[in-house]
Write an enzyme that holds these catalytic residues in place. Structure first.
Site, PDB file in Angstrom:
ATOM      1  N   PHE A   1      39.070  32.049  39.194  1.00 17.84           N
ATOM      2  CA  PHE A   1      39.554  32.864  40.319  1.00 17.84           C
ATOM      3  C   PHE A   1      40.887  33.484  39.917  1.00 17.84           C
ATOM      4  CE2 PHE A   1      40.531  28.389  40.642  1.00 17.84           C
ATOM      5  CZ  PHE A   1      41.909  28.389  40.731  1.00 17.84           C
TER       6      PHE A   1
ATOM      7  N   PHE B   1      44.557  33.336  39.991  1.00 14.34           N
ATOM      8  CA  PHE B   1      44.530  33.436  38.560  1.00 14.34           C
ATOM      9  C   PHE B   1      44.531  32.019  38.025  1.00 14.34           C
ATOM     10  CE2 PHE B   1      46.553  37.291  40.108  1.00 14.34           C
ATOM     11  CZ  PHE B   1      45.797  38.259  39.481  1.00 14.34           C
TER      12      PHE B   1
END
Lengths: 564, 158
Positions: B76, B78
């Site tokens: 995802f 980050f």
């Protein structure tokens, strides 16, 4: 020389001294000069990126690494190339197709230019305002401002209009010269245009049919795998679109510059046909590790990719044979005596040969990239960036620089002086040194796993991260040298455009003469409908099932996401 | 027809011959040793809901056999979940991964484990970690402003 040039490509030109009509000259100038701006700005972005990634500088708050990366890719891979190529191809079409464009052809050229220029400025503004930070590959679901996509679409549509202008010129010539095979330059230009129209149609469908409506909010979701596959249907042909004009120079113009003859009239045509055929149905080799695409089809496209070996080897053979014949006719004897007789002090030749030499390691690393399993070691690492900085940013770009050293003088009537020639040779040596430090070292960093397209990071102080950082230092030094080389070529261009002394005599547009022993090319090579059909059929074979599998999987798709 | 000199024919024969060998080698690796790149053909998944439905609602490491593990991993903006994986030497690990948002990538440096993670699709790949050590892995596809901080490690214990 001038009488030779008049016979060139069996042209019936009454303009042996290659002086273009002013209107035609202006069109070519517009395309070339625009591309020079892109070189400067794109090069500057590259320098800043490498300096940031090496930890030398911190960027100001209004400018991120990824904006620079987007600018670098868009300006150099899309803008510089497309403008330069259209300008160069137009010049050769004018030269070999009876010397002048018709008003309609010229008008198409200008409309194309303005659309491309507006598109570029639009995209550039959105990159600057940080609304287009999705790189030149613009993978969904990262969504830029819709106007970024509109800008890129205008760039492509503009290039189509210019292409149609050139196709019109070709048709006009064919009608006037029934039964003759067309001049080699024009033939190769049409091949390049066919490749471009086929491939860019798919990315246009992606951008206009999916990404623009999606980023405006007219459609809710797009499937990532689908858009990515559509991009790469275009993406690999794009690199051949850069390469083919360089090949044109190698096959058609260089022989005249070195005082030789074009080795064969058929083999170069065959080469271009093969490159059309193997340019599109190979895009999956950019997606070998992607989910949602079956391994069998990836493998099939790997084979089709590798087939590019055939036209590449034909080219290598023909070019070296041309060099040898020229060297021998200049009095070179013995096995390698002819090498010494070649005009090494002529930048139009020297710069090109430097580019050609880099194509050898560049091609070799390309084979590794497309080797199915080996790809997993290097995919998305700096290795790949290194690969296309040798092939495109050295072989093709140095060839384009060499073209400008005689093409700008042809257009402006100014002399490429001894002084500028010396600077140009220094320029290409600097380029090679810079590429050894940057392009070659990127390969090694990539083998250690250093990823491409990544801003400064120490990876939490991990040992490997620190090792990568030491490579980044060398790579950034290479970047500095390359930027100096860019400044040098800009200086040469400015001189050639504005300041160099006007030439007393008119300047030759070098078009090689075909070796008198060469046979007439087989008629089938000029039956474009056949080759377009074969190209489309091959692409359907390679892509129909992958697209079908992507679509029937009924992926939910993604909403637009702004992640920067 | 193409007035090709004899030398050129030999030259091309060498080129095409080596091409044939290349393709044969990769073909054998593929067909008889099953060395395919990851293809993730097992259906699709709704990206926004991945963390609410199995298997990605419960990412982590699971032992499924003697020295065999399954790693279910979510990427995802980050980061990765999990972002540290500890396994014993010689462990055979089945990775099952996807992305919750944009395209991400995963490359465990020093291994052929090099995957694209795309929203809506599940990428699977198996790798055996033979050498002990601390392997850095990174996201290798630009995914946004925090792309460079998206990393983790695999610790292979002796």
């Amino acid at each position: 020389m001038t009488t030779d040039a008049a016979q060139a490509g069996k042209s019936h030109s009454n303009f042996p001294k290659a002086v273009f009509a002013e209107k035609d000259s202006n069109l070519v100038k517009a395309y070339l000069y625009f591309s020079f701006f892109a070189v400067f700005l794109g090069g500057l972005a590259g320098l800043l990126q490498l300096s940031q990634r090496a930890g030398w500088i911190t960027l100001p708050g209004w400018l991120t690494y990824y904006q620079l990366l987007t600018a670098h890719g868009v300006l150099l891979a899309l803008v510089f190339t497309t403008f330069f190529i259209v300008g160069f191809l137009f010049s050769g079409m004018i030269k070999t197709l009876d010397g002048e464009l018709t008003a309609t052809e010229r008008k198409l050229g200008w409309i194309g230019f303005y659309l491309m220029a507006i598109g570029t400025i639009l995209a550039a503004m959105l990159i600057l305002s940080n609304d287009g930070t999705v790189l030149y590959t613009f993978y969904s679901p990262m969504a830029a401002s819709p106007w970024y996509y509109v800008g890129l679409a205008l760039l492509i549509v503009g290039s189509w209009l210019a292409s149609i202008g050139m196709i019109c010129a070709y048709i006009r010539w064919r009608k006037k010269h029934k039964g003759e095979s067309s001049p080699l330059f024009a033939y190769m230009t049409i091949a390049t245009i066919i490749l471009w129209l086929h491939a860019s149609a798919m990315v246009a469908i992606e951008v206009v049919g999916l990404l623009i409506p999606w980023s405006f909010g007219w459609i809710e979701r797009v499937d990532t795998t689908l858009t990515r596959t559509m991009f790469w249907y275009f993406g690999h042909a794009l690199v051949y679109f850069w390469l083919l004009p360089a090949y044109i120079y190698w096959y058609v113009n260089i022989p005249q510059i070195i005082g030789g003859k074009i080795f064969s009239s058929s083999l170069p045509r065959l080469t271009f046909i093969l490159l059309i055929l193997f340019s599109v149905p190979v895009g999956l080799h950019h997606q070998l590790t992607d989910p949602g695409i079956d391994s069998f089809w990836k493998f099939l496209q790997v084979i089709l990719t590798m087939l590019v070996v055939v036209p590449s080897l034909i080219t290598a053979f023909s070019i070296i044979a041309t060099f040898e014949l020229a060297g021998r006719s200049r009095g070179g004897a013995g096995l390698f005596g002819w090498v010494k007789k070649l005009p090494w002090k002529d930048a139009r030749f020297f710069t090109t040969v430097m580019g050609m030499l880099m194509f050898i390691p560049g091609g070799a690393t390309g084979i590794i990239n497309s080797s199915f399993q080996l790809n997993q070691i290097v995919h998305n690492t700096w290795w790949v960036t290194g690969h296309f900085h040798l092939t495109f940013a050295t072989s093709v770009v140095l060839t384009f620089f060499a073209i400008t050293y005689w093409l700008i003088p042809v257009l402006t009537g100014r002399t490429f002086t001894q002084h500028l020639n010396r600077l140009a040779i220094i320029q290409s040596i600097l380029w090679i040194i810079g590429m050894f430090l940057m392009g070659i070292v990127m390969h090694f960093a990539g083998l250690l796993g250093s990823p491409r397209r990544t801003s400064f990071s120490d990876y939490g102080g991990h040992e490997l991260g620190l090792k990568w950082m030491s490579y980044n230092q060398v790579i950034a030094v290479g970047g500095v040298i390359l930027f100096i080389a860019i400044c040098l070529v800009l200086y040469i261009w400015i001189k050639l455009i504005f300041f160099s002394p006007k030439s007393e005599e008119s300047i030759e547009y070098p078009i090689g003469v075909i070796n008198e022993k060469a046979a007439e090319p087989p008629k089938i090579l000029e039956k474009w409908s056949v080759w377009i059909a074969v190209s489309i059929i091959l692409s359907i074979i390679a892509y129909a099932v992958p697209f079908y599998q992507i679509l029937i999987n009924d992926a939910p798709g993604s909403l637009p996401i702004r992640s920067w | 027809m193409f007035d090709m000199p004899k030398l050129e024919k030999i030259w091309l024969a060498i080129g095409v011959g080596s091409l044939f060998i290349f393709v044969l080698i990769t073909g054998i690796l593929t067909a008889s040793m099953g060395l395919n790149p990851p293809d993730g053909m097992k259906g699709t998944i709704e990206p926004e809901l991945v963390d609410t439905v199995p298997p990605f609602n419960n990412p982590g490491i699971e032992k499924i056999g003697p020295n065999e593990y399954e790693v279910t991993m979510l990427s995802f903006m980050f980061g990765f979940d999990p972002n540290t994986i500890t396994i014993p030497k010689g462990a055979k690990v089945h990775f099952k991964m996807t992305s919750k948002d944009v395209i991400h990538g995963l490359h465990i440096a020093g291994t052929p484990l090099n995957l694209m993670l795309q929203p809506g699709r599940v990428t699977e790949y198996t790798h055996t970690f033979k050498k002990p050590g601390e392997y850095l892995f990174v996201c290798h596809e630009y995914c946004g402003i925090g792309h460079q901080v998206m990393f983790g490690k695999v610790i292979v214990e002796d």
